[in-house]
Design a protein around this motif. Sequence first.
Motif, PDB file in Angstrom:
ATOM      1  N   PRO A  68       1.229 -10.189   8.151  1.00 39.95           N
ATOM      2  CA  PRO A  68      -0.003 -10.059   8.944  1.00 39.95           C
ATOM      3  C   PRO A  68      -0.284  -8.304   9.389  1.00 39.95           C
ATOM      4  O   PRO A  68       0.141  -7.893   9.612  1.00 39.95           O
ATOM      5  CB  PRO A  68       0.658 -10.490  10.546  1.00 39.95           C
ATOM      6  N   PRO A  69      -1.554  -7.995   9.353  1.00 38.78           N
ATOM      7  CA  PRO A  69      -2.098  -6.798   9.515  1.00 38.78           C
ATOM      8  C   PRO A  69      -1.592  -6.419  10.664  1.00 38.78           C
ATOM      9  O   PRO A  69      -0.978  -5.084  10.704  1.00 38.78           O
ATOM     10  CB  PRO A  69      -3.725  -6.850   9.988  1.00 38.78           C
ATOM     11  N   GLY A  70      -1.370  -7.090  11.862  1.00 41.22           N
ATOM     12  CA  GLY A  70      -0.272  -6.661  12.536  1.00 41.22           C
ATOM     13  C   GLY A  70       1.093  -6.003  12.661  1.00 41.22           C
ATOM     14  O   GLY A  70       1.042  -5.221  12.662  1.00 41.22           O
ATOM     15  N   VAL A  71       1.667  -6.653  12.190  1.00 43.21           N
ATOM     16  CA  VAL A  71       3.336  -6.398  11.831  1.00 43.21           C
ATOM     17  C   VAL A  71       2.782  -5.468  10.579  1.00 43.21           C
ATOM     18  O   VAL A  71       4.131  -4.605  10.798  1.00 43.21           O
ATOM     19  CB  VAL A  71       3.738  -7.659  10.996  1.00 43.21           C
ATOM     20  N   ALA A  72       2.233  -5.163   9.675  1.00 43.52           N
ATOM     21  CA  ALA A  72       1.962  -4.209   8.670  1.00 43.52           C
ATOM     22  C   ALA A  72       1.643  -2.653   9.160  1.00 43.52           C
ATOM     23  O   ALA A  72       2.149  -2.012   9.126  1.00 43.52           O
ATOM     24  CB  ALA A  72       0.668  -4.805   7.511  1.00 43.52           C
ATOM     25  N   ALA A  73       0.532  -2.701  10.246  1.00 43.06           N
ATOM     26  CA  ALA A  73       0.126  -1.764  10.942  1.00 43.06           C
ATOM     27  C   ALA A  73       1.677  -1.009  11.289  1.00 43.06           C
ATOM     28  O   ALA A  73       2.382   0.134  11.705  1.00 43.06           O
ATOM     29  CB  ALA A  73      -0.853  -1.986  11.913  1.00 43.06           C
ATOM     30  N   ARG A  74       2.944  -1.987  11.971  1.00 45.34           N
ATOM     31  CA  ARG A  74       3.340  -1.706  13.662  1.00 45.34           C
ATOM     32  C   ARG A  74       4.655  -0.600  12.056  1.00 45.34           C
ATOM     33  O   ARG A  74       5.405  -0.085  11.446  1.00 45.34           O
ATOM     34  CB  ARG A  74       4.462  -2.659  13.791  1.00 45.34           C
ATOM     35  N   VAL A  75       4.826  -1.660  11.003  1.00 46.07           N
ATOM     36  CA  VAL A  75       5.915  -1.170   9.651  1.00 46.07           C
ATOM     37  C   VAL A  75       5.073   0.502   9.667  1.00 46.07           C
ATOM     38  O   VAL A  75       5.434   1.525   8.947  1.00 46.07           O
ATOM     39  CB  VAL A  75       5.426  -1.788   8.553  1.00 46.07           C
ATOM     40  N   VAL A  76       3.920   0.137   8.668  1.00 46.15           N
ATOM     41  CA  VAL A  76       2.838   1.583   8.436  1.00 46.15           C
ATOM     42  C   VAL A  76       3.424   2.994   9.430  1.00 46.15           C
ATOM     43  O   VAL A  76       4.270   4.062   9.306  1.00 46.15           O
ATOM     44  CB  VAL A  76       2.327   1.167   8.056  1.00 46.15           C
ATOM     45  N   ASP A  77       3.254   2.084  10.847  1.00 51.61           N
ATOM     46  CA  ASP A  77       3.832   3.387  11.444  1.00 51.61           C
ATOM     47  C   ASP A  77       4.965   4.184  12.192  1.00 51.61           C
ATOM     48  O   ASP A  77       4.839   5.076  12.162  1.00 51.61           O
ATOM     49  CB  ASP A  77       2.918   2.618  13.484  1.00 51.61           C
ATOM     50  N   ASP A  78       5.920   3.286  11.429  1.00 49.80           N
ATOM     51  CA  ASP A  78       6.969   3.839  11.769  1.00 49.80           C
ATOM     52  C   ASP A  78       7.786   4.199  10.883  1.00 49.80           C
ATOM     53  O   ASP A  78       8.066   4.875  10.218  1.00 49.80           O
ATOM     54  CB  ASP A  78       8.347   1.676  11.957  1.00 49.80           C
ATOM     55  N   VAL A  79       7.529   4.186   9.508  1.00 54.94           N
ATOM     56  CA  VAL A  79       7.132   4.546   8.473  1.00 54.94           C
ATOM     57  C   VAL A  79       7.119   5.997   8.728  1.00 54.94           C
ATOM     58  O   VAL A  79       7.386   7.058   7.551  1.00 54.94           O
ATOM     59  CB  VAL A  79       7.539   4.295   6.892  1.00 54.94           C
ATOM     60  N   LEU A  80       5.858   6.284   8.985  1.00 53.31           N
ATOM     61  CA  LEU A  80       4.568   7.403   9.376  1.00 53.31           C
ATOM     62  C   LEU A  80       5.733   8.324  10.371  1.00 53.31           C
ATOM     63  O   LEU A  80       5.810   9.641   9.620  1.00 53.31           O
ATOM     64  CB  LEU A  80       3.544   7.556   9.515  1.00 53.31           C
ATOM     65  N   ALA A  81       6.241   7.254  11.146  1.00 54.09           N
ATOM     66  CA  ALA A  81       7.305   8.575  12.175  1.00 54.09           C
ATOM     67  C   ALA A  81       8.341   8.534  11.174  1.00 54.09           C
ATOM     68  O   ALA A  81       8.449   9.780  11.819  1.00 54.09           O
ATOM     69  CB  ALA A  81       6.914   7.966  13.415  1.00 54.09           C
ATOM     70  N   PHE A  82       8.799   8.400  10.915  1.00 51.82           N
ATOM     71  CA  PHE A  82       9.848   8.892  10.043  1.00 51.82           C
ATOM     72  C   PHE A  82       9.632  10.065   9.317  1.00 51.82           C
ATOM     73  O   PHE A  82      10.707  11.551   9.659  1.00 51.82           O
ATOM     74  CB  PHE A  82      10.549   7.838   9.094  1.00 51.82           C
ATOM     75  N   TYR A  83       8.548  10.011   8.725  1.00 53.55           N
ATOM     76  CA  TYR A  83       8.084  11.501   7.708  1.00 53.55           C
ATOM     77  C   TYR A  83       7.579  12.381   8.794  1.00 53.55           C
ATOM     78  O   TYR A  83       7.408  13.644   8.252  1.00 53.55           O
ATOM     79  CB  TYR A  83       7.349  11.304   6.411  1.00 53.55           C
ATOM     80  N   ARG A  84       8.062  11.962  10.139  1.00 51.40           N
ATOM     81  CA  ARG A  84       6.631  13.116  10.619  1.00 51.40           C
ATOM     82  C   ARG A  84       7.952  14.399  11.859  1.00 51.40           C
ATOM     83  O   ARG A  84       7.919  14.834  12.509  1.00 51.40           O
ATOM     84  CB  ARG A  84       5.556  12.225  11.406  1.00 51.40           C
ATOM     85  N   THR A  85       8.687  13.343  11.477  1.00 55.16           N
ATOM     86  CA  THR A  85       9.980  13.715  12.459  1.00 55.16           C
ATOM     87  C   THR A  85      10.388  15.306  11.569  1.00 55.16           C
ATOM     88  O   THR A  85      10.131  15.526  11.128  1.00 55.16           O
ATOM     89  CB  THR A  85      11.141  13.161  11.579  1.00 55.16           C
ATOM     90  N   PRO A  86      10.270  16.395  13.039  1.00 53.70           N
ATOM     91  CA  PRO A  86      10.874  17.485  12.711  1.00 53.70           C
ATOM     92  C   PRO A  86      11.688  17.912  11.591  1.00 53.70           C
ATOM     93  O   PRO A  86      12.748  17.292  12.322  1.00 53.70           O
ATOM     94  CB  PRO A  86      10.532  18.036  13.840  1.00 53.70           C
TER      95      PRO A  86
END
Length: 90
Positions: free
Chosen positions: A21-39
């Motif tokens: 579902p779009p809400g779950v996909a958004a959380r997955v994408v947000d989690d992946v992006l947060a991983f790559y934004r880690t300093p």
Amino acid sequence: MMARVEDTDIVERVAASTGLPPGVAARVVDDVLAFYRTPTEDYVRRRHAELQAQGRKNPEIFPLIAAELRGRLVAAPVLSERQLRRIVYG
């Protein structure tokens, strides 16, 4: 709901390709992006601790972390072993 992800195209693509579902996909994408934004410094400290917990020693750890940093999607700057040690130990 699209969580905090600003680029809805990627959320739509993940939802379509996985059937999420779009809400779950958004959380997955947000989690992946947060991983790559880690300093870089936080990533180095975390990986050093993880690898030490596996019983590895610094002569093996620092070259491994340096190689991982070169391979990240958004590559960190090239850091010498000395710079990596300074991140970990100050």
